[in-house]
Design a protein around this motif. Structure first.
Motif, PDB file in Angstrom:
ATOM      1  N   GLN A 188       0.833  -1.186   0.000  1.00 40.14           N
ATOM      2  CA  GLN A 188       0.000   0.000   0.000  1.00 40.14           C
ATOM      3  C   GLN A 188       0.879   1.251   0.000  1.00 40.14           C
ATOM      4  N   LEU A 189       0.583   2.146  -0.992  1.00 41.58           N
ATOM      5  CA  LEU A 189       1.403   3.348  -1.136  1.00 41.58           C
ATOM      6  C   LEU A 189       0.684   4.611  -0.690  1.00 41.58           C
ATOM      7  N   GLY A 190      -0.611   4.504  -0.573  1.00 35.83           N
ATOM      8  CA  GLY A 190      -1.355   5.711  -0.251  1.00 35.83           C
ATOM      9  C   GLY A 190      -1.869   6.374  -1.519  1.00 35.83           C
ATOM     10  N   ALA A 191      -2.890   7.209  -1.377  1.00 35.23           N
ATOM     11  CA  ALA A 191      -3.556   7.816  -2.534  1.00 35.23           C
ATOM     12  C   ALA A 191      -2.612   8.745  -3.299  1.00 35.23           C
ATOM     13  N   GLN A 192      -1.822   9.598  -2.585  1.00 33.95           N
ATOM     14  CA  GLN A 192      -0.963  10.559  -3.270  1.00 33.95           C
ATOM     15  C   GLN A 192       0.129   9.850  -4.069  1.00 33.95           C
ATOM     16  N   ARG A 193       0.754   8.859  -3.432  1.00 30.24           N
ATOM     17  CA  ARG A 193       1.822   8.131  -4.136  1.00 30.24           C
ATOM     18  C   ARG A 193       1.252   7.345  -5.328  1.00 30.24           C
ATOM     19  N   ALA A 194       0.054   6.809  -5.162  1.00 25.00           N
ATOM     20  CA  ALA A 194      -0.582   6.107  -6.276  1.00 25.00           C
ATOM     21  C   ALA A 194      -0.872   7.055  -7.435  1.00 25.00           C
ATOM     22  N   GLU A 195      -1.355   8.258  -7.099  1.00 23.61           N
ATOM     23  CA  GLU A 195      -1.648   9.238  -8.156  1.00 23.61           C
ATOM     24  C   GLU A 195      -0.363   9.642  -8.879  1.00 23.61           C
ATOM     25  N   ALA A 196       0.725   9.819  -8.124  1.00 24.50           N
ATOM     26  CA  ALA A 196       2.002  10.186  -8.740  1.00 24.50           C
ATOM     27  C   ALA A 196       2.504   9.073  -9.654  1.00 24.50           C
ATOM     28  N   PHE A 197       2.331   7.837  -9.204  1.00 27.45           N
ATOM     29  CA  PHE A 197       2.762   6.694 -10.017  1.00 27.45           C
ATOM     30  C   PHE A 197       1.996   6.632 -11.343  1.00 27.45           C
ATOM     31  N   VAL A 198       0.666   6.826 -11.283  1.00 28.21           N
ATOM     32  CA  VAL A 198      -0.155   6.791 -12.495  1.00 28.21           C
ATOM     33  C   VAL A 198       0.231   7.917 -13.443  1.00 28.21           C
ATOM     34  N   SER A 199       0.449   9.109 -12.924  1.00 28.41           N
ATOM     35  CA  SER A 199       0.842  10.247 -13.769  1.00 28.41           C
ATOM     36  C   SER A 199       2.174   9.979 -14.458  1.00 28.41           C
ATOM     37  N   ALA A 200       3.152   9.461 -13.707  1.00 27.35           N
ATOM     38  CA  ALA A 200       4.455   9.146 -14.301  1.00 27.35           C
ATOM     39  C   ALA A 200       4.333   8.050 -15.362  1.00 27.35           C
ATOM     40  N   PHE A 201       3.487   7.082 -15.087  1.00 27.00           N
ATOM     41  CA  PHE A 201       3.284   5.993 -16.048  1.00 27.00           C
ATOM     42  C   PHE A 201       2.678   6.520 -17.346  1.00 27.00           C
ATOM     43  N   LEU A 202       1.704   7.418 -17.249  1.00 29.19           N
ATOM     44  CA  LEU A 202       1.074   7.988 -18.443  1.00 29.19           C
ATOM     45  C   LEU A 202       2.055   8.839 -19.230  1.00 29.19           C
ATOM     46  N   ARG A 203       2.907   9.606 -18.531  1.00 25.00           N
ATOM     47  CA  ARG A 203       3.888  10.434 -19.234  1.00 25.00           C
ATOM     48  C   ARG A 203       4.868   9.565 -20.018  1.00 25.00           C
ATOM     49  N   ARG A 204       5.275   8.436 -19.424  1.00 20.07           N
ATOM     50  CA  ARG A 204       6.196   7.537 -20.127  1.00 20.07           C
ATOM     51  C   ARG A 204       5.500   6.837 -21.305  1.00 20.07           C
ATOM     52  N   SER A 205       4.243   6.474 -21.101  1.00 19.27           N
ATOM     53  CA  SER A 205       3.526   5.730 -22.134  1.00 19.27           C
ATOM     54  C   SER A 205       3.043   6.639 -23.263  1.00 19.27           C
ATOM     55  N   LEU A 206       2.711   7.892 -22.919  1.00 18.00           N
ATOM     56  CA  LEU A 206       2.189   8.826 -23.932  1.00 18.00           C
ATOM     57  C   LEU A 206       3.031  10.094 -23.920  1.00 18.00           C
ATOM     58  N   PRO A 207       4.271  10.009 -24.413  1.00 20.65           N
ATOM     59  CA  PRO A 207       5.168  11.177 -24.303  1.00 20.65           C
ATOM     60  C   PRO A 207       4.710  12.371 -25.134  1.00 20.65           C
ATOM     61  N   ARG A 208       3.943  12.140 -26.199  1.00 20.07           N
ATOM     62  CA  ARG A 208       3.538  13.244 -27.068  1.00 20.07           C
ATOM     63  C   ARG A 208       2.252  13.916 -26.604  1.00 20.07           C
ATOM     64  N   MET A 209       1.602  13.373 -25.599  1.00 16.24           N
ATOM     65  CA  MET A 209       0.342  13.939 -25.119  1.00 16.24           C
ATOM     66  C   MET A 209       0.583  14.733 -23.840  1.00 16.24           C
ATOM     67  N   SER A 210       0.010  15.900 -23.776  1.00 19.25           N
ATOM     68  CA  SER A 210       0.182  16.739 -22.589  1.00 19.25           C
ATOM     69  C   SER A 210      -0.578  16.152 -21.416  1.00 19.25           C
ATOM     70  N   GLN A 211      -0.236  16.625 -20.197  1.00 22.14           N
ATOM     71  CA  GLN A 211      -0.881  16.102 -19.003  1.00 22.14           C
ATOM     72  C   GLN A 211      -2.366  16.424 -19.003  1.00 22.14           C
TER      73      GLN A 211
END
Length: 220
Positions: free
Chosen positions: A21-44
């Motif tokens: 368990q990482l907690g809600a904030q750490r989970a949100e950060a992980f998902v955001s980082a994952f999306l940036r790596r997976s979709l580098p050409r798409m803005s946040q």
């Protein structure tokens, strides 16, 4: 949708899936980082809009392979068939009685083709049907020919090529008669039709689309 994605695992779920368990904030950060790596050409902002408006399937799909057209197997050429002697009639099979059932089948085939051979049937109609029909099994006779030895030869037609008829006589002899410069008679149920071989130099499969003249000629 975001609440579902960033939802914290319960203790039971974390234990079941062996997830720390990482907690809600750490989970949100992980998902955001994952999306940036997976979709580098798409803005946040575009990523967030995409998640809010539609479901996203995170599974990996393989590209469909193009179906290769199978090459049709090429059959034997006419020369190869001749070399293999595929259509040769063996001597032990050259018996007139052996092909009488074929002749009976042919007669029934012609009767069906002409809707029954009645006495009032027009001879011209029978002639037109016979010229385009399959003659294998018919009894044919040579009535005229430039070669006198062919005249009078009668038998059941076994094979037809573009240029010759192969017939079996009552004496169990296989005769090869050229179509050129010969006139043949075909009789069925007292109807007699004449075939002018010089105008008949076609394969049996090609005659259905051929237009024949009412009368033929032969130079004798």
């Amino acid at each position: 949708p975001l609440g579902v994605i960033y939802r914290t695992f319960s203790q039971k779920e974390a234990k079941e899936y062996d997830v720390q368990q990482l907690g809600a904030q750490r989970a949100e950060a992980f998902v955001s980082a994952f999306l940036r790596r997976s979709l580098p050409r798409m803005s946040q902002q575009a990523c967030e809009n995409q998640l809010q408006r539609k479901a996203v399937i995170l599974e990996y799909f393989t590209r469909q392979k193009r179906k290769e057209k199978r090459k049709k197997s090429k059959g034997l050429s006419a020369r190869e068939r001749r070399d293999l002697r595929l259509f040769d009639i063996k001597p032990e099979q050259q018996r007139y009685s052996l092909f009488l059932p074929l002749h009976e089948l042919w007669k029934q085939y012609i009767r069906d083709l002409c809707n029954g051979l009645k006495p009032d049937t027009q001879p011209q109609m029978i002639q037109a049907k016979l010229l385009k029909a399959d003659l294998h099994g018919a009894i044919i006779s040579v009535t005229k020919s430039k070669c006198p030895s062919y005249v009078g030869v009668t038998g059941i037609l076994l094979q037809e090529t573009k240029h010759v008829f192969k017939i079996i006589t009552k004496e169990d002899r296989l005769k090869v008669i050229p179509k050129l410069n010969c006139v043949f008679a075909v009789e069925i149920d007292d109807f007699i039709s004449y075939i002018y071989g010089s105008k008949f130099q076609l394969r049996s499969s090609e005659r259905s689309a051929k237009k024949f003249k009412g009368k033929g000629t032969i130079d004798l």
